[in-house]
Design a protein around this motif. Structure first.
Motif, PDB file in Angstrom:
ATOM      1  N   PRO A   7     -16.979  33.702 -44.172  1.00  0.00           N
ATOM      2  CA  PRO A   7     -18.174  33.990 -43.369  1.00  0.00           C
ATOM      3  C   PRO A   7     -17.998  33.511 -41.935  1.00  0.00           C
ATOM      4  O   PRO A   7     -17.134  32.686 -41.639  1.00  0.00           O
ATOM      5  CB  PRO A   7     -19.282  33.238 -44.103  1.00  0.00           C
ATOM      6  N   TRP A   8     -18.842  33.995 -41.059  1.00  0.00           N
ATOM      7  CA  TRP A   8     -18.702  33.680 -39.650  1.00  0.00           C
ATOM      8  C   TRP A   8     -18.794  32.182 -39.357  1.00  0.00           C
ATOM      9  O   TRP A   8     -17.976  31.660 -38.583  1.00  0.00           O
ATOM     10  CB  TRP A   8     -19.748  34.439 -38.827  1.00  0.00           C
TER      11      TRP A   8
ATOM     12  N   LEU B  31     -17.778  40.790 -41.535  1.00  0.00           N
ATOM     13  CA  LEU B  31     -18.763  40.087 -40.714  1.00  0.00           C
ATOM     14  C   LEU B  31     -19.963  40.954 -40.362  1.00  0.00           C
ATOM     15  O   LEU B  31     -20.937  40.447 -39.792  1.00  0.00           O
ATOM     16  CB  LEU B  31     -18.107  39.588 -39.416  1.00  0.00           C
TER      17      LEU B  31
ATOM     18  N   GLU C 239     -23.502  39.919 -41.267  1.00  0.00           N
ATOM     19  CA  GLU C 239     -24.103  38.756 -40.613  1.00  0.00           C
ATOM     20  C   GLU C 239     -24.641  39.170 -39.242  1.00  0.00           C
ATOM     21  O   GLU C 239     -24.100  38.816 -38.197  1.00  0.00           O
ATOM     22  CB  GLU C 239     -23.087  37.631 -40.500  1.00  0.00           C
TER      23      GLU C 239
ATOM     24  N   ASN D 191     -12.716  36.512 -47.585  1.00  0.00           N
ATOM     25  CA  ASN D 191     -13.935  36.976 -46.916  1.00  0.00           C
ATOM     26  C   ASN D 191     -14.696  35.806 -46.295  1.00  0.00           C
ATOM     27  O   ASN D 191     -15.845  35.514 -46.633  1.00  0.00           O
ATOM     28  CB  ASN D 191     -14.843  37.741 -47.895  1.00  0.00           C
TER      29      ASN D 191
END
Length: 720
Positions: free
Chosen positions: A501-502, A672, A675, A499
């Motif tokens: 993150p961006w 995503l 976010e 997973n």
């Protein structure tokens, strides 16, 4: 008169004795090791001087400043391959800060002193290739941080004590080539949760295989239990082992049907050879009174059952079944025959002997032909003697050290096997075995490797050295510790993805783009990688990306590897830039009817024009492949899974989604969606990816422009 004479005599005696009390207690313990050695042909202890104040500058000794101690303390002893004869003194147990003891490749004998394990900081005990006898000391697991235990190729024996399960932090247990006997104690698999390597081969172990060995979830490389006396059936629980584990159960007395569960279904026939009682797939020996292993038996409906009963006589059914079984057996036998014929063909080395050429059979397979060549071998400029050549002048490893280093398999593919090797200084490297051919093409091989070695960039894996012999070629590169992008995005078998993150995905995309831009424009020559995909983007502990396998296919072509198809031109090769004519293969759909194109799932990252047989590699191929990787990072969908689920390429699916103005939440990776602040950045990255994956090569930007566009999404700019 008498008192004065006594005092004078005492002073005279003291003056005759060398004063050595200034040496630290650690130094005095080390002098016990020097005294325990009765033969030192290579003068390994020549600078171990009892008149010194500290042992920290002695050969083979490393020290470290410890908080609360006025003097540096001994943390490492490495004296290997020096031909030493002697024993290990119990005084070494007084080195409470000793972390690594490496005495491999000598002639130390006697038993391992129990007091040695009073060294409470010990985490690596490397004593392979000596002459130690006796059993394992009961206090073996006393050091709470013991991680690496390599006692292979000694003369140790006796049963393996259940106390071994108390070594909770143990990562590598290597006891191959000894005389250990009895059963593997129950609880080993359920207790050693951190174990990544288990090698008990070439011993006298017997009894059945404990089912809890399948609980070794951290295991990687090879679990080697070959050349013992194990009996009974293979536990189906071994199928719970990680999918990347190679199992070696050869030369035992195992029997019964090979379970078709989990990772057991991925093992080749060599994993089970020389067990006369075993049957089932992948061996050529089918099991009686059971379905042929490895074949799916369709359900029989009542109508089909009636048809069989009416339309076919029992004798015909039996004959057909026998013919099917015979056919499978013949195919299996042919596979095994071809395998062993390839291993033992003329001029090769089978490495099936017991010679002391390393820590285990993996090391023997690498280098069994090291000094075996003929100095007059046809066409070989290097003759028969192998040579380890350091491309990076700061890389210092002797061939003998590499030969005997701890090693295990990282991965296997059509481009060979990659090993992780931990050399004497504790630094891991990745070693790729290229093959045994190409003896007449040394100059070509050398030029190619030297060109690869000149590529220096923070986001490209560094080639450090290579080994050349007529019958063996190896590449030694930096080891990147955190797997690759495909496992980070999608997880390993049975494990959830990371997973990412961006900001991390954007960092990976930027770094990969920088590395490719450097290969295309900023390196000594304008190169084409030719095989950009997530499995070739490695990640370190900080999730920085490294492009790997650059130039690999070309080298495989030189070494004559049959899996390296160089005729099509789609190579990870050191080739100059070539402009490729526009090829109309709209959307890159390999399900189309374009002549000469491939329809394999392995093509999912290839540009449309790269799928045409005979096409010459071009830099725009890399741009397209990078665009597919970027789409995979944005959508969380692998191209293979997308094709299998919808029959549509990932590139085509994303383009259609944007044309139909689908909601971003239906396109982007669900991980995503939380976010929200990154929505504009994600959209900008989508546009970069779609520009990279234009069907026409001339419509795609240069990799430098792609890198600049991605850098604008962040804060800094990049230049060559």
């Amino acid at each position: 008169m008498g008192l004065s004479f006594f005092v004078c005599s005492l002073l005279s005696l003291l003056l005759l004795i060398p004063f050595s009390c200034s040496l630290t207690p650690d130094g005095l313990s080390l002098l016990a090791l020097k005294s325990a050695v009765d033969s030192d042909p290579n003068q390994a202890f020549s600078d171990w001087n009892e008149n010194d104040t500290t042992p920290c500058h002695w050969s083979g000794v490393s020290c470290m400043a410890i908080l609360g101690n006025s003097d540096p303390r001994v943390v490492g002893i490495t004296i290997s391959n020096k031909g030493l004869h002697g024993y290990i003194p119990s005084e070494l147990g007084a080195l409470v800060y000793l972390r690594r003891l490496n005495l491999h490749g000598n002639h130390f004998a006697g038993s391992l002193p129990s007091q040695l394990f009073n060294a409470s900081s010990l985490h690596s005990l490397i004593l392979y290739d000596n002459n130690f006898t006796g059993s394992l000391p009961p206090g073996l697991c006393r050091p709470p941080r013991l991680q690496n235990l390599d006692l292979s190729h000694n003369d140790l024996g006796g049963p393996l004590s259940p106390n071994i399960s108390q070594c909770k932090q143990l990562q590598r247990l290597i006891l191959a080539g000894n005389r250990f006997s009895g059963e593997i104690p129950a609880g080993l698999g359920s207790s050693l949760k951190n174990l990544v390597q288990l090698d008990l081969s070439s011993n006298l172990f017997n009894g059945s295989l404990p089912p809890d060995l399948g609980d070794l979830g951290s295991l990687s490389g090879t679990m080697n239990l070959s050349e013992n006396q194990f009996s009974g059936e293979i536990p189906a629980s071994l199928g719970r082992l990680p999918i990347t584990v190679s199992l070696d159960l050869r030369s035992n007395n195992l029997s019964g049907q090979i379970p078709q569960q989990g990772s057991l279904t991925n093992q080749g026939p060599t994993a089970f050879l020389d067990n006369p009682g075993l049957c089932g797939f992948p061996l050529q020996n089918p099991c009686r009174n059971s379905p042929i292993s490895g074949q799916r038996i369709p359900a029989i409906t009542p109508e089909a059952s009636k048809h069989i009963q009416k339309g076919m006589k029992p004798g015909i059914i039996v004959a057909i079944s026998a013919a099917d079984a015979l056919g499978v057996a013949m195919i299996g036998g042919l596979i095994v025959f071809i395998y062993w014929r390839a291993r033992d063909n003329k001029g090769s080395c089978s490495c099936t002997g017991k010679e002391k050429l390393g820590r285990n059979h993996v090391a023997r397979k690498w280098f069994c032909g090291k000094n075996r060549g003929n100095a007059t071998e046809s066409g070989s400029e290097k003759g028969g003697e192998g040579e380890l050549v350091a491309i990076d002048k700061g890389f210092h490893v002797e061939m003998e050290e590499l030969l005997r280093a701890s090693a295990y398999v990282l991965g296997k593919s059509s481009l060979g096997i990659v090993y992780k090797v931990v050399v004497g200084n504790g630094i891991p490297v990745a070693v790729r075995r290229l093959g045994e051919g190409g003896a007449q093409r040394f100059k070509e091989f050398e030029a190619e490797v030297e060109a690869i070695g000149k590529v220096r960039h923070p986001n490209v894996v560094r080639l450090r050295a290579y080994y050349w012999a007529p019958d063996e070629k190896l590449l030694i590169c930096d080891y990147i510790s955190n797997g690759n992008l495909i496992t980070a995005l999608h997880g390993r078998s049975g494990q959830a993805p990371a997973n990412l993150p961006w900001p991390v995905r954007l960092k990976i995309a930027k770094g990969t783009a920088r590395g490719l831009a450097h290969l295309h424009d900023c390196s000594p020559r304008k190169y084409v990688h030719g095989d950009i995909k997530p499995s070739n983007i490695l990640l370190d502990s900080n999730l920085n990306p490294y492009i790997s396998d650059f130039g690999l296919s070309r080298l495989f072509g030189i070494t004559g590897n049959p899996n390296a198809n160089i005729s099509g031109g789609y190579l990870g090769s050191v080739l100059p830039y070539a402009r490729t004519p526009s090829v109309s293969a709209k959307g890159g759909d390999w399900s189309g009817t374009t002549a000469g194109t491939s329809k394999s799932f392995t093509d999912c990252y290839k540009a449309p024009e790269a799928r045409i047989v005979g096409a010459r590699p071009a830099q725009k191929w890399d741009v397209y492949s990078f665009g597919v990787v970027l789409l995979e990072m944005l959508t969380g969908r692998s191209p293979e899974a997308q094709w299998a689920a919808t029959g549509e390429e990932l590139v085509s699916w994303v383009r259609k989604a944007f044309e139909e103005e689908m909601a971003l939440s239906e396109i982007v990776d669900p991980a995503l969606l939380r976010e929200v602040h990154a929505k504009k950045e994600v959209l900008a990255a989508f546009h970069v990816a779609l520009t990279c994956t234009e069907a026409e090569p001339e419509a795609r930007p240069r990799m430098k422009s792609v890198s600049d566009a991605l850098e604008k999404i962040g804060s800094s700019s990049y230049s060559c």
